[in-house]
Design a protein around this motif. Sequence first.
Motif, mmCIF file in Angstrom:
data_model
loop_
_atom_site.group_PDB
_atom_site.id
_atom_site.type_symbol
_atom_site.label_atom_id
_atom_site.label_comp_id
_atom_site.label_asym_id
_atom_site.label_seq_id
_atom_site.Cartn_x
_atom_site.Cartn_y
_atom_site.Cartn_z
ATOM 1 N N GLY A 1 0.546 -1.149 -0.049
ATOM 2 C CA GLY A 1 -0.063 0.195 -0.037
ATOM 3 C C GLY A 1 0.772 1.282 0.003
ATOM 4 O O GLY A 1 1.981 1.233 0.447
ATOM 5 N N ALA A 2 0.159 2.384 -0.628
ATOM 6 C CA ALA A 2 0.930 3.433 -0.425
ATOM 7 C C ALA A 2 -0.061 4.532 0.365
ATOM 8 O O ALA A 2 -1.102 4.681 -0.263
ATOM 9 N N ARG A 3 0.302 4.884 1.532
ATOM 10 C CA ARG A 3 -0.444 5.946 2.238
ATOM 11 C C ARG A 3 -0.416 7.236 1.554
ATOM 12 O O ARG A 3 0.564 7.716 0.986
ATOM 13 N N HIS A 4 -1.686 7.788 1.490
ATOM 14 C CA HIS A 4 -1.363 9.256 0.954
ATOM 15 C C HIS A 4 -1.158 9.474 -0.427
ATOM 16 O O HIS A 4 -0.668 10.317 -1.008
ATOM 17 N N LEU A 5 -1.602 8.464 -1.076
ATOM 18 C CA LEU A 5 -1.526 8.414 -2.571
ATOM 19 C C LEU A 5 -2.818 7.829 -3.190
ATOM 20 O O LEU A 5 -2.976 6.696 -3.342
ATOM 21 N N GLY A 6 -3.561 8.712 -3.494
ATOM 22 C CA GLY A 6 -4.869 8.403 -3.971
ATOM 23 C C GLY A 6 -5.761 9.618 -4.750
ATOM 24 O O GLY A 6 -4.701 10.669 -5.042
ATOM 25 N N GLY A 7 -6.969 9.472 -5.092
ATOM 26 C CA GLY A 7 -7.629 10.632 -5.909
ATOM 27 C C GLY A 7 -7.424 11.904 -5.402
ATOM 28 O O GLY A 7 -7.210 12.868 -6.254
ATOM 29 N N ALA A 8 -7.315 12.106 -4.128
ATOM 30 C CA ALA A 8 -7.119 13.460 -3.402
ATOM 31 C C ALA A 8 -6.024 14.067 -3.927
ATOM 32 O O ALA A 8 -5.874 15.435 -4.198
ATOM 33 N N ASN A 9 -4.802 13.406 -4.015
ATOM 34 C CA ASN A 9 -3.571 14.017 -4.505
ATOM 35 C C ASN A 9 -3.605 14.532 -5.969
ATOM 36 O O ASN A 9 -3.155 15.422 -6.550
ATOM 37 N N PHE A 10 -4.542 13.639 -6.840
ATOM 38 C CA PHE A 10 -4.692 14.194 -8.129
ATOM 39 C C PHE A 10 -5.418 15.324 -8.017
ATOM 40 O O PHE A 10 -5.306 16.356 -8.815
ATOM 41 N N ASP A 11 -6.431 15.585 -7.284
ATOM 42 C CA ASP A 11 -7.194 16.716 -7.149
ATOM 43 C C ASP A 11 -6.510 17.825 -6.507
ATOM 44 O O ASP A 11 -6.556 18.966 -7.256
ATOM 45 N N GLU A 12 -5.481 17.649 -5.881
ATOM 46 C CA GLU A 12 -4.686 18.994 -5.524
ATOM 47 C C GLU A 12 -3.771 19.292 -6.825
ATOM 48 O O GLU A 12 -3.713 20.612 -6.848
ATOM 49 N N ILE A 13 -3.338 18.789 -7.667
ATOM 50 C CA ILE A 13 -2.703 19.013 -8.394
ATOM 51 C C ILE A 13 -3.436 19.674 -9.778
ATOM 52 O O ILE A 13 -3.047 20.602 -10.114
ATOM 53 N N ILE A 14 -4.523 18.954 -9.912
ATOM 54 C CA ILE A 14 -5.644 19.843 -10.712
ATOM 55 C C ILE A 14 -5.871 21.047 -10.018
ATOM 56 O O ILE A 14 -5.959 22.237 -11.045
ATOM 57 N N LEU A 15 -6.099 21.248 -8.900
ATOM 58 C CA LEU A 15 -6.364 22.666 -8.309
ATOM 59 C C LEU A 15 -5.212 23.639 -8.446
ATOM 60 O O LEU A 15 -5.345 24.777 -8.801
ATOM 61 N N ASP A 16 -3.835 23.031 -8.466
ATOM 62 C CA ASP A 16 -2.782 23.775 -8.718
ATOM 63 C C ASP A 16 -2.885 24.419 -10.166
ATOM 64 O O ASP A 16 -2.738 25.571 -10.342
ATOM 65 N N MET A 17 -3.183 23.557 -11.269
ATOM 66 C CA MET A 17 -3.559 23.945 -12.486
ATOM 67 C C MET A 17 -4.405 25.175 -12.620
ATOM 68 O O MET A 17 -4.266 26.061 -13.232
ATOM 69 N N ILE A 18 -5.710 24.810 -11.976
ATOM 70 C CA ILE A 18 -6.589 25.870 -12.039
ATOM 71 C C ILE A 18 -6.144 27.173 -11.597
ATOM 72 O O ILE A 18 -6.586 28.320 -12.291
ATOM 73 N N ALA A 19 -5.498 27.170 -10.258
ATOM 74 C CA ALA A 19 -5.052 28.402 -9.619
ATOM 75 C C ALA A 19 -4.135 29.040 -10.369
ATOM 76 O O ALA A 19 -4.209 30.234 -10.399
ATOM 77 N N GLY A 20 -3.312 28.326 -11.036
ATOM 78 C CA GLY A 20 -2.329 28.866 -11.948
ATOM 79 C C GLY A 20 -2.972 29.884 -12.937
ATOM 80 O O GLY A 20 -2.324 30.996 -13.320
ATOM 81 N N GLN A 21 -3.858 29.136 -13.759
ATOM 82 C CA GLN A 21 -4.748 29.832 -14.923
ATOM 83 C C GLN A 21 -5.394 31.137 -14.340
ATOM 84 O O GLN A 21 -5.486 32.237 -15.025
ATOM 85 N N TYR A 22 -5.880 30.914 -13.321
ATOM 86 C CA TYR A 22 -6.933 32.057 -12.537
ATOM 87 C C TYR A 22 -5.870 33.152 -12.290
ATOM 88 O O TYR A 22 -6.165 34.348 -12.606
ATOM 89 N N LYS A 23 -4.751 32.979 -11.817
ATOM 90 C CA LYS A 23 -3.828 34.001 -11.373
ATOM 91 C C LYS A 23 -3.277 34.719 -12.569
ATOM 92 O O LYS A 23 -3.012 35.819 -12.714
ATOM 93 N N ASP A 24 -3.111 33.850 -13.837
ATOM 94 C CA ASP A 24 -2.564 34.396 -15.072
ATOM 95 C C ASP A 24 -3.660 35.409 -15.588
ATOM 96 O O ASP A 24 -3.391 36.519 -16.252
#
Lengths: 496, 147
Positions: free
Chosen positions: A195-218
């Motif tokens: 098993g890998a702890r803290h490796l799940g859908g939530a981690n992918f969501d965090e990355i997509i959030l970074d992408m959205i936040a980056g575009q918003y800031k631009d």
Amino acid sequence: MAEFVGIDLGTTTSGLAYIRSDGNPEIVPNGDGERMTPSVVYFDPDEEVKLVGSAARDGGDPSRTIYQIKRFMDNPDYIVDIDGKMWTPTEISAIILSKLSRECSNIVGDIKDVVVTVPANFNEFARKATIAAGKIAGLNIKRLVNEPTAAALYYAHAKKITGNTLVYDLGGGTLDITVLDIGKYGDFEIFTSEGARHLGGANFDEIILDMIAGQYKDQRGADLYDSDAQKRRMLQEGEHLKKMLSKLRKASETVGNDTEGISRVELTRDNFEDAVDRLLLRTEMLVEQALLSSNLTIDEVDHVVLVGGSTRMPAVRELLERLFKKPALSCGNVDECVALGAALFSKQSLTVHEVCNHGYGTLALVENAETGEELFLNTIVINKNTPIPCSESQTYVTSEDNEQLIEVEITQGEDSDPKYVDVIGKIGLEVPAGRPAGCEITVTYAYDENQRVKVIVTDETTGKSKQVAISYNGQGVLSDEEIERKTAYFRNLQIE
Amino acid sequence: MFGKFTKKAKELTQKHKLADDLRKTQAIATKKTAKVEPAPAARQVTEPNAIKRPAAPDPEEEPEIGDDVPKARAEWLKKARKGLDANASPEQLCELRDGMTKDELRSHLALLYRRHNRAASSLDARLRAEADTMLNAIVECRKRYLS
């Protein structure tokens, strides 16, 4: 009364299934008509009622809402403060279990004895906390079963597969890889669960959030969020985008906040997959580790099966199909198969040979018989992947003259370096004074079907022995008395 | 102090394979200075109102190792208290050495991955944080040299 019930107490969603009279498992919807209940709890400031599920996730104030509590079930120090009242992860989980059992019992009858699933890599503490959560919710957890094992049971039942099978379970919070042999006559032999702890859908969501936040800031020259509440809302938007990108090559969403305004952001699947490639690589390395642990080559794996909502991402399927050179199987309801498998498990019509998911041992000074060099090491008594139930003993000797207290540190982990294992208990055994060094002490570990461990230390000279119940310290740890008290309190707790 | 555990050298070697392999690699590690962009971390979702585990103790403030601690344990303790070098490159963190073949690199990274993936679910907050850094470094090295 519903006789055979299984519960998937998931990171993002939870579900309850039972065995119908025809022998097939079926998901029981909650009182809101949902087959899977979001594992989210909302504490209203004005009313006593605790909300669980979609209403809690979508409607409440995020600062009073608890998401993904399962990620903290293995943390003895983690507690949540709501209006000055402290809630442990065990209690939050008990609220979710109560919602499921109370509302589902309206459809299938009283629910008492259940099988509950846990990630394969859940440690001793998290398993104990899950059993306590069941008890507080008024349930008798007759068995904990690993999520990938439950899912494999369902695949074997629904898809009639046999042979060496790799279960790739990418849930909301964790990744579990289990390799097992599904026999022709309904017997299951688990080779390994990694098993890998803290490796799940939530981690992918965090990355997509970074992408959205980056575009918003631009676009707006401002931050997309500046509070936890705003971040939570944007995470939900990100999750929507992720789901859209599982079906479309391009998706857009309107995001923003009250102070800085809104913007339209657009993501492509290619960009998203580039951004998450390191997470995917981590999952690939866990697959390799599982194959190594099970002594199987890629060619010897007959089936690869998908479990968990995050396996809907095309990149996950492509990764597995590239590795194994065969299609990955999906049962269609990858979110539900764990609960359905747990219900099948509860019927116990199948034979499952599970293995220890952790190694257990003792810290000791080890002398190299050839060089005389003395090292401080973790010595393993029960190896990971030993078939369970099992019991293993190891004999040690005292290192000093006149030792009157033999202290044994109980470890969980597979590494020989004590730094990389957890000391999960200590036993002090008093022995008579005046004895020379070299007296034999036997340490016995017994591992039960719930992946719980018991330790017995025996002084071979006097025959005196002591059994330890492994206990944990931390502000989030509930004593037996507290569990009893909270069980009584929960009977009158309003949960909707 | 509890038991001194004596084993024949052959068994000892088998038991210590993981640690020995890592030590061997450490001894011949080559210090590289390549600057690396940090890999996306596997972050913990922020939980409102959560009272988190207390911060990891500062190694400087940890109690001194007493005289009653056996020598081997004291030596281990000193080594174990050393944290990661914040300025180290992924290659340095993973203790890669020049001339490693792809097979060696693959098995070395797999060994490290097993250790630190396990450590990521440790009860020790400091070790969990260290494991996260190491997992990012391992994945970065794997991507650079084996993808």
